[in-house]
Design an enzyme around this catalytic site. Structure first.
Site, PDB file in Angstrom:
ATOM      1  N   GLY B  46       0.864  -1.172   0.000  1.00 30.10           N
ATOM      2  CA  GLY B  46       0.000   0.000   0.000  1.00 30.10           C
ATOM      3  C   GLY B  46       0.894   1.211   0.000  1.00 30.10           C
ATOM      4  N   GLU B  47       0.426   2.319   0.541  1.00 30.61           N
ATOM      5  CA  GLU B  47       1.285   3.489   0.670  1.00 30.61           C
ATOM      6  C   GLU B  47       1.723   3.613   2.126  1.00 30.61           C
ATOM      7  OE1 GLU B  47       2.939   5.426  -1.370  1.00 30.61           O
ATOM      8  OE2 GLU B  47       2.196   4.051  -2.891  1.00 30.61           O
ATOM      9  N   SER B  48       3.036   3.485   2.364  1.00 25.88           N
ATOM     10  CA  SER B  48       3.518   3.432   3.742  1.00 25.88           C
ATOM     11  C   SER B  48       3.200   4.721   4.495  1.00 25.88           C
ATOM     12  CB  SER B  48       5.015   3.154   3.771  1.00 25.88           C
ATOM     13  OG  SER B  48       5.717   4.142   3.045  1.00 25.88           O
ATOM     14  N   CYS B  78       6.536  -4.970   1.094  1.00 22.94           N
ATOM     15  CA  CYS B  78       6.629  -3.684   0.392  1.00 22.94           C
ATOM     16  C   CYS B  78       6.390  -2.526   1.367  1.00 22.94           C
ATOM     17  CB  CYS B  78       5.654  -3.689  -0.788  1.00 22.94           C
ATOM     18  SG  CYS B  78       5.940  -2.369  -1.952  1.00 22.94           S
ATOM     19  N   ARG B 108      12.860   4.102  -0.404  1.00 17.98           N
ATOM     20  CA  ARG B 108      11.538   4.010  -1.040  1.00 17.98           C
ATOM     21  C   ARG B 108      11.653   4.147  -2.559  1.00 17.98           C
ATOM     22  NH1 ARG B 108       7.053   7.791   1.665  1.00 17.98           N
ATOM     23  NH2 ARG B 108       5.756   6.578   0.267  1.00 17.98           N
ATOM     24  N   ILE B 137       6.501  -3.900  -7.139  1.00 18.60           N
ATOM     25  CA  ILE B 137       5.738  -2.736  -7.586  1.00 18.60           C
ATOM     26  C   ILE B 137       6.249  -1.490  -6.873  1.00 18.60           C
ATOM     27  CG2 ILE B 137       3.447  -1.687  -7.614  1.00 18.60           C
ATOM     28  CD1 ILE B 137       2.365  -4.503  -8.054  1.00 18.60           C
ATOM     29  N   ARG B 138       6.893  -0.610  -7.625  1.00 20.96           N
ATOM     30  CA  ARG B 138       7.472   0.600  -7.028  1.00 20.96           C
ATOM     31  C   ARG B 138       8.141   0.189  -5.697  1.00 20.96           C
ATOM     32  NH1 ARG B 138       5.526   5.770  -7.723  1.00 20.96           N
ATOM     33  NH2 ARG B 138       5.307   5.855  -5.482  1.00 20.96           N
ATOM     34  N   HIS B 173       5.878  -8.668  -3.580  1.00 18.40           N
ATOM     35  CA  HIS B 173       4.535  -9.133  -3.210  1.00 18.40           C
ATOM     36  C   HIS B 173       4.362 -10.603  -3.553  1.00 18.40           C
ATOM     37  CE1 HIS B 173       3.158  -5.032  -2.528  1.00 18.40           C
ATOM     38  NE2 HIS B 173       3.850  -4.698  -3.596  1.00 18.40           N
ATOM     39  N   GLU B 175       1.850 -12.194  -2.453  1.00 20.34           N
ATOM     40  CA  GLU B 175       0.391 -12.369  -2.402  1.00 20.34           C
ATOM     41  C   GLU B 175      -0.271 -12.123  -3.756  1.00 20.34           C
ATOM     42  OE1 GLU B 175       2.099  -9.877  -1.283  1.00 20.34           O
ATOM     43  OE2 GLU B 175       1.040  -7.973  -1.565  1.00 20.34           O
TER      44      GLU B 175
END
Lengths: 300, 203
Positions: B46-48, B78, B108, B137-138, B173, B175
């Site tokens: 997600g966005e940390s 992530c 990051r 992903i990023r 990830h 998952e």
């Protein structure tokens, strides 16, 4: 050197839809300057949409609305750590190529801008960068996914501060998904024909019981309660366009909408975050909009 | 056994599905009280910054730190790894950790923007011979790791899957694919914590 490297595959469907999965439960905010982007990030936005003007201003200005100036996109890219999205006109694949070259993280092929092609959308499979597209119903959503969209947002009516169209479109898509999941296999072909959608994707919807990609809502969300309403109805997350930076106190409104989106099932929290948040953006009643001013009709 | 999935924001559903496929109950965790009765916690992608901020606000961050002081197992993917890292580098310099506990410095988005995101096969010897196919992903990059940190998986020469006592973290990830091995590995850790207590997981 290549021999030693593990094989890396870029631009795969898994990578494109994957970023949308990471945005779930979050709020994506329209911004027009690096300063606004930082305000959005600090308020807890999961991504920003880089634009030259927010939809309410596009509506007021009239004329042709195009992709943002690359200088704005670059400045916003440099200002924040969260993903940056940017809008291309419907069918304008060169604007999309430019945005990909600028390394935006997602492209929104958007009805908020003036369409460049009234017949065809962009062939989104041609790109490494993922796309999000608008839809008002299941057929439109599945046509966009068939063209390569990795994320869908129901359209609503942008720049109005009126949530009624966003509710209509989300309910329409979810209602049509329920029709698909309830239908026996032999009826799916006829449903696919009715929706104007590929049968294969209609089958996926039946299997999964939802859209095959992440499903956000957009267009008219102006308050924390609006955001929570969309989440309770079943959205995966929220786009807020004019609702933040056309409100009286953008930083407070942004934070309140983020918190209401997280705690969407908790009215006490929504009440708390809605208090003293300042005036929301001024709203427009739908019946005052001329047919030609309805952005949601763009796209096919 | 119950392993919670932090459900502030991000790909919560995918982690829960993996755990449920392993026969593990996977309740969503948003509030401090929801940490009780769990054998472990997974923090999703997600966005940390969003997740960290909202965890702080609700008191969940402090409550989780207190559990972690007792050796509670946590797996961060992530954004979840960024939250566990002791040091975080961003474009505006090094910032303080969110939760901390994992003795690494992470940078990051250091594998590039979304157009550079990728899938790859990672050999992980503790999971058997077949490499694990995973999605970056990023992704955050592990820049340095302290002596207590064991590297379980590498991409080229860089650590991407690490372990430190009860903590597990990955840049990528698992998952988003159908491979359940990393979740099974973490579940085993949680099971040991449940049966034998924190000492069984100490480094």
């Amino acid at each position: 050197m290549a021999q030693k490297m593990n094989q890396r595959e870029q631009g795969t469907a898994g990578v494109k839809t994957g970023l949308a999965e990471m945005l779930k439960g979050g709020v994506i905010m329209d911004v027009t300057t690096p300063e606004q982007a930082v305000i959005a990030e600090q308020a807890g936005a999961v991504a920003v949409m880089a634009l030259e003007r927010v939809p309410a201003d596009i509506r007021a200005a009239g004329g042709v609305a195009r992709m943002a100036d690359p200088a704005i996109v670059k400045a916003i890219n440099a200002a924040v750590e969260i993903p940056v999205m940017a809008k291309a006109r419907i069918g304008h694949f060169v604007e999309a190529q430019v945005l990909e070259a600028l390394e935006v993280d997602y492209i929104d092929e958007s009805e908020v801008l003036t369409p460049a092609d009234e017949q065809y959308h962009i062939d989104k499979w041609n790109f490494n960068v993922p796309f999000v597209c608008g839809a008002r119903n299941l057929g439109e959503a599945l046509r966009r996914i068939a063209e390569g969209a990795a994320m869908i947002r129901t359209k609503g009516e942008p720049g109005t501060g009126n949530v009624v169209e966003a509710v209509r479109h989300l309910r329409t898509v979810l209602g049509e998904i329920r029709r698909v999941t309830a239908a026996p296999a032999e009826e799916l072909g006829t449903l696919a024909k009715e929706f104007g959608a590929p049968l294969e994707l209609v089958r996926r919807v039946k299997e999964m019981g939802r859209l095959p990609v992440v499903h956000f809502v957009a267009g008219g969300i102006a308050t924390p309660a609006d955001a929570a309403l969309m989440m309770q109805l079943g959205a995966d997350g929220i786009f807020v366009g004019s609702g933040i930076f056309k409100s009286q106190n953008p930083a407070a409104m942004a934070r309140a909408i983020v918190r209401a989106t997280l705690h969407y099932n908790d009215p006490a929290v929504i009440a708390e975050v809605s208090e003293s948040v300042g005036q929301a953006m001024p709203g427009l009643e739908m019946s005052t909009l001329a047919q030609s001013d309805r952005m949601q009709e763009r796209g096919w | 056994m119950r392993i919670g999935v932090l459900a502030i924001q991000g790909d919560v559903r995918e982690h829960r599905r993996h755990l449920e496929r392993l026969g593990v109950d996977a309740p969503e965790v948003r509030r401090p009280a929801e940490l009780s009765g769990l054998a472990g916690l997974i923090m999703p992608g997600g966005e940390s910054s969003t997740i960290g901020m909202l965890m702080t606000e609700s008191g969940l961050l402090a409550a989780l730190r207190a559990r972690m002081a007792e050796g509670f197992p946590v797996y961060g993917t992530c954004a979840g790894m960024i939250l566990l890292a002791n040091r975080v580098e961003g474009s505006r310099g090094t910032s303080l950790s969110w939760i901390g506990g994992l003795d690494v410095t992470v940078a990051r988005n250091a594998y590039g923007r979304q157009v550079q995101s990728f899938e790859a096969d990672i050999p992980v010897s503790v999971l058997g011979e077949a490499p694990v196919h995973v999605v970056f992903i990023r992704a955050p990059r592990i820049v340095t790791a302290g002596p207590a940190v064991h590297v379980l998986g590498r991409l080229d020469d860089e650590a991407v899957l690490v372990e430190q006592g009860p903590l597990l973290a990955s840049s990528f990830h698992p998952e988003l694919t159908d491979d359940l091995r990393i979740h099974r590995y973490f579940s085993a850790k949680a099971q040991r914590f449940l049966q034998d207590g924190a000492a069984s997981l100490a480094t």
